[in-house]
Design a protein around this motif. Structure first.
Motif, PDB file in Angstrom:
ATOM      1  N   ILE A 165      64.653 -11.424   0.891  1.00  0.00           N
ATOM      2  CA  ILE A 165      63.741 -11.468  -0.263  1.00  0.00           C
ATOM      3  C   ILE A 165      64.063 -10.340  -1.234  1.00  0.00           C
ATOM      4  CG2 ILE A 165      61.340 -11.048  -0.964  1.00  0.00           C
ATOM      5  CD1 ILE A 165      60.549 -12.676   1.605  1.00  0.00           C
ATOM      6  N   HIS A 180      54.342 -15.175   0.762  1.00  0.00           N
ATOM      7  CA  HIS A 180      55.692 -15.275   0.204  1.00  0.00           C
ATOM      8  C   HIS A 180      56.164 -16.711   0.377  1.00  0.00           C
ATOM      9  CE1 HIS A 180      55.940 -10.871  -0.095  1.00  0.00           C
ATOM     10  NE2 HIS A 180      55.148 -10.928   0.964  1.00  0.00           N
ATOM     11  N   TYR A 189      59.209 -19.312  -0.361  1.00  0.00           N
ATOM     12  CA  TYR A 189      60.621 -19.296  -0.711  1.00  0.00           C
ATOM     13  C   TYR A 189      61.342 -20.518  -0.156  1.00  0.00           C
ATOM     14  CZ  TYR A 189      60.991 -16.995   3.910  1.00  0.00           C
ATOM     15  OH  TYR A 189      60.910 -16.673   5.244  1.00  0.00           O
ATOM     16  N   ILE A 248      68.163 -17.308   0.546  1.00  0.00           N
ATOM     17  CA  ILE A 248      67.012 -17.608  -0.294  1.00  0.00           C
ATOM     18  C   ILE A 248      67.509 -17.934  -1.701  1.00  0.00           C
ATOM     19  CG2 ILE A 248      64.917 -16.682  -1.353  1.00  0.00           C
ATOM     20  CD1 ILE A 248      64.442 -15.097   1.212  1.00  0.00           C
ATOM     21  N   TYR A 252      62.052 -18.103  -4.994  1.00  0.00           N
ATOM     22  CA  TYR A 252      61.061 -17.222  -4.381  1.00  0.00           C
ATOM     23  C   TYR A 252      59.917 -16.968  -5.358  1.00  0.00           C
ATOM     24  CZ  TYR A 252      58.823 -12.932  -2.854  1.00  0.00           C
ATOM     25  OH  TYR A 252      57.885 -12.011  -2.485  1.00  0.00           O
ATOM     26  N   ARG A 257      55.789 -14.712  -5.023  1.00  0.00           N
ATOM     27  CA  ARG A 257      54.758 -14.162  -4.136  1.00  0.00           C
ATOM     28  C   ARG A 257      53.390 -14.462  -4.732  1.00  0.00           C
ATOM     29  NH1 ARG A 257      55.239  -7.528  -4.775  1.00  0.00           N
ATOM     30  NH2 ARG A 257      54.567  -7.449  -6.961  1.00  0.00           N
TER      31      ARG A 257
END
Length: 147
Positions: A19, A47, A49, A56, A59, A61
């Motif tokens: 991340i 989170h 993703y 990843i 993404y 949050r």
């Protein structure tokens, strides 16, 4: 490709590293923006993703009320440059909104949008609530989603 949604304490060390790696790649290197990414808010976040071959590629949050704003908020929204233009960011934002509404029973979401993305966020139901301002030398606009 596999979507994942985890609280901070559910993330493994490898997940956290991946991340931070993609956030640094997009926000600090690609956008040439020196800022403090590790801001103490990740611990109070969900989170969301998308992984492709253990990397990843998208993404964001989700922050609880009171962490950044009085409302729930979504931040650090990104898609790796090789995967842009495929609808991933829209799919990811819709997943986040649905999670906030259905699982967290919240009806308002505040974001700090980069100005060039106002139309994109507007298409998802977000409305402008501020004039344009600079955040880390990048034009931003505050936006609010209300169910």
């Amino acid at each position: 490709m596999d979507w994942k949604l985890k609280k901070f304490e559910e993330l493994k060390i490898k997940d956290i590293y991946k991340i931070l790696e993609i956030r640094n790649e997009v926000f600090i290197v690609e956008q040439q923006c020196a800022y403090q990414d590790c801001d103490g808010k990740d611990e109070n976040a969900h989170h969301l993703y998308l992984e492709d071959n253990d990397k990843i590629i998208a993404y964001l949050r989700i922050l609880n009320k009171g962490v950044s704003y009085n409302e729930m908020s979504i931040g650090r929204v990104l898609v790796h440059k090789d995967y842009r233009g495929k609808g991933i960011s829209k799919e990811m934002m819709l997943k986040a909104i649905k999670f906030i509404e259905l699982n967290l029973n919240e009806k308002e979401i505040k974001i700090q949008a980069q100005a060039y993305l106002v139309d994109f966020y507007g298409s998802l139901g977000f409305k402008e609530t501020s004039k344009e301002y600079l955040e880390d030398n990048i034009p931003h606009i505050d936006m609010l989603y209300k169910k």
